[in-house]
Design an enzyme around this catalytic site. Structure first.
Site, PDB file in Angstrom:
ATOM      1  N   ALA A  57      -2.457 -11.852   9.114  1.00 26.81           N
ATOM      2  CA  ALA A  57      -3.239 -12.314  10.252  1.00 26.81           C
ATOM      3  C   ALA A  57      -3.946 -13.632   9.959  1.00 26.81           C
ATOM      4  CB  ALA A  57      -4.248 -11.242  10.657  1.00 26.81           C
ATOM      5  N   GLN A 113       0.827  -1.198   0.000  1.00 26.06           N
ATOM      6  CA  GLN A 113       0.000   0.000   0.000  1.00 26.06           C
ATOM      7  C   GLN A 113       0.866   1.254   0.000  1.00 26.06           C
ATOM      8  OE1 GLN A 113      -2.140  -0.570   3.703  1.00 26.06           O
ATOM      9  NE2 GLN A 113      -0.251  -1.147   4.708  1.00 26.06           N
ATOM     10  N   ASP A 161      -0.428   1.220  13.558  1.00 27.00           N
ATOM     11  CA  ASP A 161      -0.058   2.566  14.005  1.00 27.00           C
ATOM     12  C   ASP A 161       0.370   2.600  15.463  1.00 27.00           C
ATOM     13  OD1 ASP A 161      -2.529   2.378  15.386  1.00 27.00           O
ATOM     14  OD2 ASP A 161      -3.583   3.335  13.732  1.00 27.00           O
ATOM     15  N   ASP A 190      -8.241  -4.691  14.455  1.00 23.30           N
ATOM     16  CA  ASP A 190      -8.169  -3.279  14.059  1.00 23.30           C
ATOM     17  C   ASP A 190      -7.553  -3.199  12.668  1.00 23.30           C
ATOM     18  OD1 ASP A 190      -8.320  -0.535  14.191  1.00 23.30           O
ATOM     19  OD2 ASP A 190      -6.468  -0.298  15.353  1.00 23.30           O
TER      20      ASP A 190
END
Length: 526
Positions: free
Chosen positions: A365, A256, A312, A388
């Site tokens: 994940a 990304q 983050d 998240d």
């Protein structure tokens, strides 16, 4: 061809032609991958968009083959013209698409994407008939010989495409970025045509055509070289039009585009993280989102917590402040996000990702859960799991919102453990939100949907899930201190949904039927 043309004799030139075929095929596929990647970055991608782009490209291949038929009698010069046009169009396509999106918006950029895809496909499709004619020059071929020639040509073409498919994700994209990589690929395309012209094609062409072809390739190379020099400045200019605040950090990972902006308003710093152009948080109000995500899921006093995503570091920051939490296992796919979090975002996450209590695992994940957690799962399972992850804007992310994914999480959670899933906006993406609620429930979890108001995002939703038959209670631990937003009364109201965001009973999203992809797309269009 005229009396001045001296056709080469022997077989030495045919392997050179096949090598050039492979190089040009690699370039052609790289152009299309660049457009697909950029379309996903700036427009969200999706199954429908990807399918249309790929189908359009394949259809253009066939159209290009038909359009090449009138030129097979002058295959050499026509091939040079095709490669010059392909190098130019492919080399500038990514930059043109990016500028159009940042300056004019989504709809004009879709037009540019369609035109570029059609042009590149048609030019690539014209290569095979021209080269087939060239390889048959000087031969009196029977059907068997023609079949062998076509087999060699197709093998070189497909192997070149394989090379391009490997170079794009593993080398070009992560090291250069989309626009620079496309320009470099255009130069390689032109260079391959120039080598072929100098070694082989000039023998099939009159001197005047050879000189003109060389000048055309030189001109295209000059234009692409100029773009390559200017592309950073062009990108910065375009990016400044896309993001409202100054960009202080930017990187293109294998997964990304990552952008951090920063500005000061009335003495307060507003630092923002964007992934593929989508805002992830603002430092002015992220505490509302983070507290709403973290605090309800730790109500049962977990000692060990699993965070899926959250690169983050904000969730880890708040978890480390919860009494009783001894260890946080963080699974994040993109190491570039973690690098940004440990440097540019450290003021926001307070260095949580470098805390010895946080074990950071760079992995997908879904894959990590399928392997059973690689020995990181505590005896009895995690007491809390925080999911998240970015919104399901593409197929790779949609599988992380599937029934199968939540069933895998069930295996690593303790009997009294809880899971929380960030689920999008009940107002802006209502089908996505309630699809997530339904999907979590279909995997055997008891669910409590709730939402909160985050000024940057508006109404934002979560799903709290437990393994018991009763719906998990939304509550705060009495020993948690220092919260800036959450109160017991706020949580009590969080389970109420107004008439315009009322619950919907939807079929679950699965690996086989990723319904949430269309939900996400409809939400972004809205």
């Amino acid at each position: 061809m005229g009396p001045s043309v001296a056709t080469p004799v022997g077989r030495w030139w045919r392997p050179i032609v096949l090598a050039a075929v492979a190089a040009c095929a690699a370039c052609g596929l790289i152009y299309e991958l660049a457009l697909l990647t950029l379309a996903t970055t700036v427009q969200g991608g999706g199954i429908v968009a990807t399918s249309l782009i790929v189908a359009g490209y394949v259809a253009a291949l066939g159209l290009g083959a038909l359009l090449a038929k009138p030129f097979v009698d002058r295959a050499a010069s026509s091939f040079v013209a095709v490669e010059a046009a392909l190098g130019l169009v492919g080399g500038v396509s990514a930059t043109l698409l990016y500028i159009t999106f940042t300056s004019l918006g989504t709809q004009p950029s879709l037009v540019v994407l369609a035109l570029a895809t059609g042009a590149i496909g048609a030019l690539v499709g014209a290569e095979v008939p021209l080269l087939m004619s060239l390889l048959q020059t000087g031969r009196r071929s029977d059907a068997e010989e023609a079949g062998r020639t076509l087999a060699n040509l197709n093998a070189a073409d497909y192997l070149g495409a394989l090379l391009g498919g490997l170079l794009w994700p593993f080398l070009l994209l992560p090291t250069m970025g989309m626009q620079q990589a496309a320009a470099v690929t255009g130069l390689i395309n032109v260079a391959a045509a120039a080598v072929l012209l100098g070694l082989v094609l000039r023998h099939f062409m009159a001197r005047v055509r050879t000189v003109v072809s060389a000048l055309v390739l030189l001109l295209v190379a000059g234009l692409l070289g100029t773009l390559l020099v200017a592309v950073d400045g062009v990108t910065e200019w375009s990016r400044s039009r896309l993001y409202p605040d100054p960009v202080v950090a930017h990187t293109q990972s294998a997964y990304q585009e990552i952008v951090v902006t920063s500005a000061v308003y009335k003495g307060r710093t507003d630092r923002r993280l964007y992934l593929d152009g989508t805002l992830q948080y603002s430092s002015l109000d992220e505490y509302r989102y983070t507290e709403s995500l973290v605090q309800p899921v730790v109500a049962n006093r977990p000692e060990e917590v699993l965070v899926l995503g959250g690169g983050d570091g904000l969730a880890a920051r708040d978890l480390l402040k919860v009494p009783g939490v001894q260890r946080v296992v963080q699974v994040e796919l993109d190491p570039a996000v973690l690098d940004i979090a440990r440097t540019r975002l450290v003021e926001d996450n307070e260095g949580a990702l470098t805390d010895p209590r946080v074990d950071v695992i760079v992995d997908d994940a879904f894959t990590w859960l399928r392997r059973g957690g690689d020995g990181e799962v505590p005896d009895g399972g995690f007491g809390a799991v925080l999911v998240d992850l970015p919104d399901p804007r593409n197929a790779a992310l949609a599988r992380l919102y599937s029934q199968e994914f939540y069933a895998l999480i069930d295996r690593v959670v303790s009997d009294d453990g809880l899971m929380v899933v960030q689920s999008g906006s009940p107002y802006s993406t209502p089908h996505q939100y309630w699809r997530t609620v339904s999907t979590v429930g279909s995997a055997g979890w008891s669910t409590t949907p709730y939402h909160t108001y985050v000024p940057t995002f508006g109404d934002w939703g979560f799903v709290l899930a437990g393994k018991s038959k009763s719906e998990p209670e939304l509550r705060l631990r009495p020993d948690v201190e220092g919260l800036r937003y959450l109160r017991s009364g706020v949580l009590a109201a969080a389970t109420e949904f107004g008439g315009d965001v009322s619950p919907m009973a939807l079929d679950p999203s699965t690996l086989d039927r990723p319904r949430i992809l269309d939900d996400s797309r409809r939400g972004y269009e809205r």
